[in-house]
Design a protein around this motif. Sequence first.
Motif, mmCIF file in Angstrom:
data_model
loop_
_atom_site.group_PDB
_atom_site.id
_atom_site.type_symbol
_atom_site.label_atom_id
_atom_site.label_comp_id
_atom_site.label_asym_id
_atom_site.label_seq_id
_atom_site.Cartn_x
_atom_site.Cartn_y
_atom_site.Cartn_z
ATOM 1 N N GLU A 17 0.804 -1.219 0.000
ATOM 2 C CA GLU A 17 0.000 0.000 0.000
ATOM 3 C C GLU A 17 0.840 1.272 0.000
ATOM 4 O O GLU A 17 0.333 2.338 -0.300
ATOM 5 C CB GLU A 17 -0.967 0.001 1.191
ATOM 6 C CG GLU A 17 -2.026 -1.086 1.105
ATOM 7 C CD GLU A 17 -2.784 -1.097 -0.224
ATOM 8 O OE1 GLU A 17 -3.165 -0.016 -0.728
ATOM 9 O OE2 GLU A 17 -2.991 -2.183 -0.777
ATOM 10 N N MET A 95 -3.092 4.103 -14.492
ATOM 11 C CA MET A 95 -2.594 4.461 -13.166
ATOM 12 C C MET A 95 -1.643 5.637 -13.300
ATOM 13 O O MET A 95 -1.213 5.972 -14.396
ATOM 14 C CB MET A 95 -1.818 3.291 -12.550
ATOM 15 C CG MET A 95 -2.604 2.023 -12.417
ATOM 16 S SD MET A 95 -1.620 0.739 -11.616
ATOM 17 C CE MET A 95 -1.480 1.438 -9.970
ATOM 18 N N ASP A 99 0.868 5.802 -7.739
ATOM 19 C CA ASP A 99 -0.105 4.838 -7.210
ATOM 20 C C ASP A 99 0.622 3.623 -6.646
ATOM 21 O O ASP A 99 1.726 3.291 -7.075
ATOM 22 C CB ASP A 99 -1.087 4.403 -8.297
ATOM 23 C CG ASP A 99 -2.078 5.500 -8.683
ATOM 24 O OD1 ASP A 99 -2.259 6.445 -7.885
ATOM 25 O OD2 ASP A 99 -2.664 5.407 -9.773
ATOM 26 N N SER A 100 -0.007 2.945 -5.725
ATOM 27 C CA SER A 100 0.644 1.833 -5.017
ATOM 28 C C SER A 100 0.653 0.531 -5.816
ATOM 29 O O SER A 100 -0.171 0.327 -6.711
ATOM 30 C CB SER A 100 -0.057 1.585 -3.681
ATOM 31 O OG SER A 100 -1.339 1.000 -3.895
ATOM 32 N N LYS A 103 -2.603 -1.179 -5.451
ATOM 33 C CA LYS A 103 -3.643 -0.733 -6.386
ATOM 34 C C LYS A 103 -3.470 -1.432 -7.728
ATOM 35 O O LYS A 103 -4.451 -1.854 -8.340
ATOM 36 C CB LYS A 103 -3.585 0.784 -6.571
ATOM 37 C CG LYS A 103 -4.639 1.297 -7.530
ATOM 38 C CD LYS A 103 -4.624 2.806 -7.663
ATOM 39 C CE LYS A 103 -5.697 3.249 -8.663
ATOM 40 N NZ LYS A 103 -5.734 4.708 -8.811
ATOM 41 N N SER A 106 -4.739 -4.913 -7.418
ATOM 42 C CA SER A 106 -6.198 -4.885 -7.329
ATOM 43 C C SER A 106 -6.839 -4.642 -8.691
ATOM 44 O O SER A 106 -7.796 -5.325 -9.067
ATOM 45 C CB SER A 106 -6.609 -3.788 -6.344
ATOM 46 O OG SER A 106 -8.004 -3.709 -6.259
ATOM 47 N N LEU A 107 -6.292 -3.682 -9.451
ATOM 48 C CA LEU A 107 -6.829 -3.406 -10.791
ATOM 49 C C LEU A 107 -6.666 -4.610 -11.709
ATOM 50 O O LEU A 107 -7.589 -4.973 -12.437
ATOM 51 C CB LEU A 107 -6.123 -2.195 -11.407
ATOM 52 C CG LEU A 107 -6.480 -0.828 -10.858
ATOM 53 C CD1 LEU A 107 -5.579 0.241 -11.466
ATOM 54 C CD2 LEU A 107 -7.940 -0.500 -11.115
#
Length: 163
Positions: A17, A95, A99-100, A103, A106-107
């Motif tokens: 994160e 992105m 951004d992490s 992320k 998750s995407l």
Amino acid sequence: PAPWHQVFVVDFQLHLETESVEQAHPTKPVCVQPSDSIRHVMRVLKSSATSAAMVCREGKLEGIFTERDALRQLADGSDLDVPVSTVMVKQPVSMRMGDSVGKAISLMSGGKFRQVPIVDGQGHVTGVVGVAGVLRYLVEHFPRIIYTLPPSPHHKMETRDGG
């Protein structure tokens, strides 16, 4: 104190994160024009040894065309001489470099993507984060965590050891 595996999970989630996709080995984008033919874009994919072409106009992301799209076109017997803009995924999920990694994962997981374009504030493509880069990131982090684990964290002795 918390068991080792809880510390591991919390520490690893924190990295996912807080560390940016820049740590996940983004690759240089391969860009093509919206007016380029599907055939041309497929040749670009092959010669670049990449699985996704960013469809850009003046460097700004308009779409994406992947190996999966190419296979779909071939399987359907589509005309490969039409502009890639007619079959590209328009306005793809993207992105920012800040951004992490979490992320990105998750995407990719949620959208079943293997490549996610990275864009700057003006929409110019600056990189691509892919499954291979994320896996490399994970592998680089696992040795540090695994080397700190107890030898057999769940092992129970059958008999007493020693006197």
